[in-house]
Design an enzyme around this catalytic site. Sequence first.
Site, mmCIF file in Angstrom:
data_model
loop_
_atom_site.group_PDB
_atom_site.id
_atom_site.type_symbol
_atom_site.label_atom_id
_atom_site.label_comp_id
_atom_site.label_asym_id
_atom_site.label_seq_id
_atom_site.Cartn_x
_atom_site.Cartn_y
_atom_site.Cartn_z
ATOM 1 N N HIS A 13 -3.171 4.369 -1.374
ATOM 2 C CA HIS A 13 -3.967 4.747 -0.207
ATOM 3 C C HIS A 13 -4.601 6.112 -0.489
ATOM 4 O O HIS A 13 -3.969 7.150 -0.328
ATOM 5 C CB HIS A 13 -3.092 4.798 1.040
ATOM 6 N N ARG B 170 -8.277 -6.743 11.980
ATOM 7 C CA ARG B 170 -7.874 -7.146 13.333
ATOM 8 C C ARG B 170 -8.028 -8.631 13.593
ATOM 9 O O ARG B 170 -7.247 -9.216 14.364
ATOM 10 C CB ARG B 170 -8.692 -6.353 14.362
ATOM 11 N N GLN C 145 0.856 -1.177 0.000
ATOM 12 C CA GLN C 145 0.000 0.000 0.000
ATOM 13 C C GLN C 145 0.899 1.235 0.000
ATOM 14 O O GLN C 145 1.645 1.468 0.948
ATOM 15 C CB GLN C 145 -0.914 0.036 1.228
ATOM 16 N N TYR D 44 -5.932 11.015 4.189
ATOM 17 C CA TYR D 44 -4.542 11.140 3.774
ATOM 18 C C TYR D 44 -4.472 11.868 2.429
ATOM 19 O O TYR D 44 -5.478 12.318 1.888
ATOM 20 C CB TYR D 44 -3.871 9.765 3.750
ATOM 21 N N HIS E 199 -9.220 7.871 4.264
ATOM 22 C CA HIS E 199 -8.992 8.202 5.677
ATOM 23 C C HIS E 199 -8.398 9.579 5.936
ATOM 24 O O HIS E 199 -7.818 9.816 6.983
ATOM 25 C CB HIS E 199 -8.110 7.139 6.338
#
Length: 383
Positions: free
Chosen positions: A181, A351, A114, A186, A184
């Site tokens: 990416h 996760r 990424q 960025y 979020h």
Amino acid sequence: MTLPDTSTAPEASALRGLFEPFEVKSLSLRNRFAMAPMTRAFSPDGIPGADVAEYYRRRAAGGVGLIITEGTYIPDPAAGPHTRVPRIYGDSSLGGWKSVVDAVHAEGGSIIPQLWHLGVERGENSHLNPEVETVSPSGLALDGTRLGREFTTSDLDDLKQSWVDAALNAKNTGFDGLELHGAHGYLLDEFLWAGTNVRTDGYGGSLEARTRFPAEVVAAIREAVGDEFAIVYRFSQWKSGQYDARIAQSPAELGRILTPLVDAGVDVLHPSTRRHWEPAFAELDGEDGKLGLAGWTKKLTGLPTITVGSVGLDSVFTTAFTGDAASAVTGLERLEAQYENGEFDMVAIGRALLADPEWVDKLRTGRTDEHIAFTAEHRTHLN
């Protein structure tokens, strides 16, 4: 690929299609399970070591079809603030990545990096290249306050080349494709979002103008890596600490953002959500109002789509950074329903894979009662 009998495993049987191979250009995957990108910061001086290679190898050995690495900084001095986040430039970092790639391939998995630039989210107190000023589309933090400086047009030309150099490094290192990416809050997302892009030149204003720079990055990478090297693009509505933010207020607006990216050369779209089952535009009536962001993305573009967001766990990822970090294991009924509805082609696990490297194989063989719950401890080491 010959699959073992999973008739005794209801979830594995219902989701059997996810264990079928999947191909997109240079990506030839043994199944449709991906490891979601998750920043770990276990690469001192930006160099992935033997422990990082083993960490990714274990997920490939545990049945993951596609590893999407944690974000890795592109070769721009203002790409990010941390010295322990891996980089996709420099002989030592690329040598470390080559070991990671070889380890994953040896287990039959595929792997893409990424590519990451934080833009304004780099902040004001960077440990990496502290003498370099933070830059972003309009010099605005996610909360609207001034931070750093605005990109000049010349900056953007140099920045595009940094993305291209990172992409070529990925290809030459042996990765099977790459992910940009663009989510979020960025850098690439800061261009898309009206909250951080108030430019008055050709890179700001309308949706199409705000999409111009991300699309130019994709087009430049496509020209450099060729037609067959797969490009995945991750995007989101939400931003860090801004969970109600939207780059698109309607499906029509989402289409206006995604179309230039697709036309520029994106092969797979990876819409990031906190909960994969939540409707993207719940204000709509009927069945359309039930579609998640992955479902809308696939419906609007026709491209292969990756869904992600609390898969197999009962709480969103933000709880991983609080005192109450534990997330219990849950069933996959909602994922099954969305897959049967044709809303996505692949699923990224986050996760749950940090806690349990064998999560995919346990699902495949009907051992979901052995899935391991995520706890705060799983953040502190490379399990």
